[in-house]
Design a protein around this motif. Sequence first.
Motif, mmCIF file in Angstrom:
data_model
loop_
_atom_site.group_PDB
_atom_site.id
_atom_site.type_symbol
_atom_site.label_atom_id
_atom_site.label_comp_id
_atom_site.label_asym_id
_atom_site.label_seq_id
_atom_site.Cartn_x
_atom_site.Cartn_y
_atom_site.Cartn_z
ATOM 1 N N MET A 25 0.815 -1.216 0.000
ATOM 2 C CA MET A 25 0.000 0.000 0.000
ATOM 3 C C MET A 25 0.851 1.270 0.000
ATOM 4 O O MET A 25 0.328 2.374 0.014
ATOM 5 N N GLN A 26 2.165 1.127 -0.040
ATOM 6 C CA GLN A 26 3.053 2.264 0.175
ATOM 7 C C GLN A 26 3.010 3.307 -0.948
ATOM 8 O O GLN A 26 2.768 4.469 -0.713
ATOM 9 N N SER A 27 3.287 2.883 -2.186
ATOM 10 C CA SER A 27 3.357 3.851 -3.287
ATOM 11 C C SER A 27 3.301 3.121 -4.620
ATOM 12 O O SER A 27 3.576 1.922 -4.700
ATOM 13 N N PRO A 28 2.980 3.845 -5.683
ATOM 14 C CA PRO A 28 3.019 3.228 -7.015
ATOM 15 C C PRO A 28 4.420 2.701 -7.366
ATOM 16 O O PRO A 28 4.545 1.679 -8.027
ATOM 17 N N GLU A 29 5.446 3.384 -6.912
ATOM 18 C CA GLU A 29 6.822 2.946 -7.198
ATOM 19 C C GLU A 29 7.118 1.611 -6.506
ATOM 20 O O GLU A 29 7.711 0.716 -7.099
ATOM 21 N N THR A 30 6.678 1.485 -5.263
ATOM 22 C CA THR A 30 6.869 0.221 -4.539
ATOM 23 C C THR A 30 6.104 -0.893 -5.222
ATOM 24 O O THR A 30 6.630 -1.999 -5.389
ATOM 25 N N ARG A 31 4.874 -0.597 -5.632
ATOM 26 C CA ARG A 31 4.084 -1.623 -6.313
ATOM 27 C C ARG A 31 4.757 -2.068 -7.615
ATOM 28 O O ARG A 31 4.745 -3.253 -7.942
ATOM 29 N N ALA A 32 5.347 -1.149 -8.344
ATOM 30 C CA ALA A 32 6.046 -1.510 -9.579
ATOM 31 C C ALA A 32 7.213 -2.448 -9.283
ATOM 32 O O ALA A 32 7.440 -3.422 -10.011
ATOM 33 N N ILE A 33 7.938 -2.166 -8.231
ATOM 34 C CA ILE A 33 9.063 -3.032 -7.829
ATOM 35 C C ILE A 33 8.551 -4.423 -7.444
ATOM 36 O O ILE A 33 9.137 -5.450 -7.827
ATOM 37 N N LEU A 34 7.449 -4.475 -6.703
ATOM 38 C CA LEU A 34 6.892 -5.755 -6.273
ATOM 39 C C LEU A 34 6.356 -6.564 -7.455
ATOM 40 O O LEU A 34 6.515 -7.788 -7.499
ATOM 41 N N LEU A 35 5.750 -5.883 -8.420
ATOM 42 C CA LEU A 35 5.268 -6.598 -9.611
ATOM 43 C C LEU A 35 6.435 -7.163 -10.412
ATOM 44 O O LEU A 35 6.358 -8.284 -10.929
ATOM 45 N N ALA A 36 7.507 -6.416 -10.511
ATOM 46 C CA ALA A 36 8.706 -6.932 -11.193
ATOM 47 C C ALA A 36 9.245 -8.147 -10.453
ATOM 48 O O ALA A 36 9.676 -9.128 -11.070
ATOM 49 N N ARG A 37 9.209 -8.103 -9.127
ATOM 50 C CA ARG A 37 9.670 -9.241 -8.323
ATOM 51 C C ARG A 37 8.791 -10.464 -8.565
ATOM 52 O O ARG A 37 9.288 -11.584 -8.666
ATOM 53 N N ALA A 38 7.484 -10.271 -8.675
ATOM 54 C CA ALA A 38 6.570 -11.381 -8.955
ATOM 55 C C ALA A 38 6.917 -12.050 -10.283
ATOM 56 O O ALA A 38 6.944 -13.277 -10.397
ATOM 57 N N GLU A 39 7.222 -11.239 -11.273
ATOM 58 C CA GLU A 39 7.585 -11.801 -12.578
ATOM 59 C C GLU A 39 8.924 -12.537 -12.495
ATOM 60 O O GLU A 39 9.078 -13.609 -13.094
ATOM 61 N N GLU A 40 9.870 -12.002 -11.747
ATOM 62 C CA GLU A 40 11.160 -12.683 -11.524
ATOM 63 C C GLU A 40 10.944 -14.046 -10.857
ATOM 64 O O GLU A 40 11.610 -15.022 -11.222
ATOM 65 N N LEU A 41 10.044 -14.093 -9.896
ATOM 66 C CA LEU A 41 9.761 -15.360 -9.219
ATOM 67 C C LEU A 41 9.223 -16.393 -10.197
ATOM 68 O O LEU A 41 9.572 -17.578 -10.117
ATOM 69 N N GLY A 42 8.352 -15.962 -11.099
ATOM 70 C CA GLY A 42 7.842 -16.876 -12.114
ATOM 71 C C GLY A 42 8.921 -17.342 -13.060
ATOM 72 O O GLY A 42 9.029 -18.529 -13.377
#
Length: 187
Positions: free
Chosen positions: A167-184
């Motif tokens: 819930m922190q920021s759009p920038e944090t969410r972008a980083i987390l989404l990139a991490r999700a794709e890396e995990l896949g």
Amino acid sequence: MRVLVVFDHPRRNSFCGAVLDRFVAGLVAAGHQAEIADLRAENFDPRLPPADEPDWEKPGKIYSAEVLREQERIARNDALAFVFPIWWWSFPATTKGWIDRVWNKDWAYDGAKLPHQKALLIGTAAGDEAGYLKRGYDEAMRTQLLVGVMNYCGIQDASLEFLFDVMQSPETRAILLARAEELGAAF
């Protein structure tokens, strides 16, 4: 590898749904096949009726048609992944109920174990990593979900990835989404 991705969130268009999409994109880019089990959209009933209650007196009990369909879906995949919001330091109730009903005696524990090579649990958290570490929530969840569920049912290569501060920021969410794709991609 065929991966069953279990998704549990009341809104498919949530941030957690975006994590699912990016994780699956990473899986596909790495050459895996993903099958999505969207428990809420499929209206899976997490309540445990008598037909699906473990029976210690009847080895090899045949469970309900709904549970048998879910067991078939699990069996046709080589690995499992879960994408979920962390609520009360665990899975949401629908995932917990899915495990309670489907991962049943003599199929996932006791007389038989799950044959899956790997499981990855991706939990989205509104809280920050420091808070989880300070209070031991991270280790409590690892013990409960990895040791108490995944390992107990035969999946030894199981890990839990926390995506903090959603819930922190759009920038944090972008980083987390990139991490999700890396995990896949690394699955």
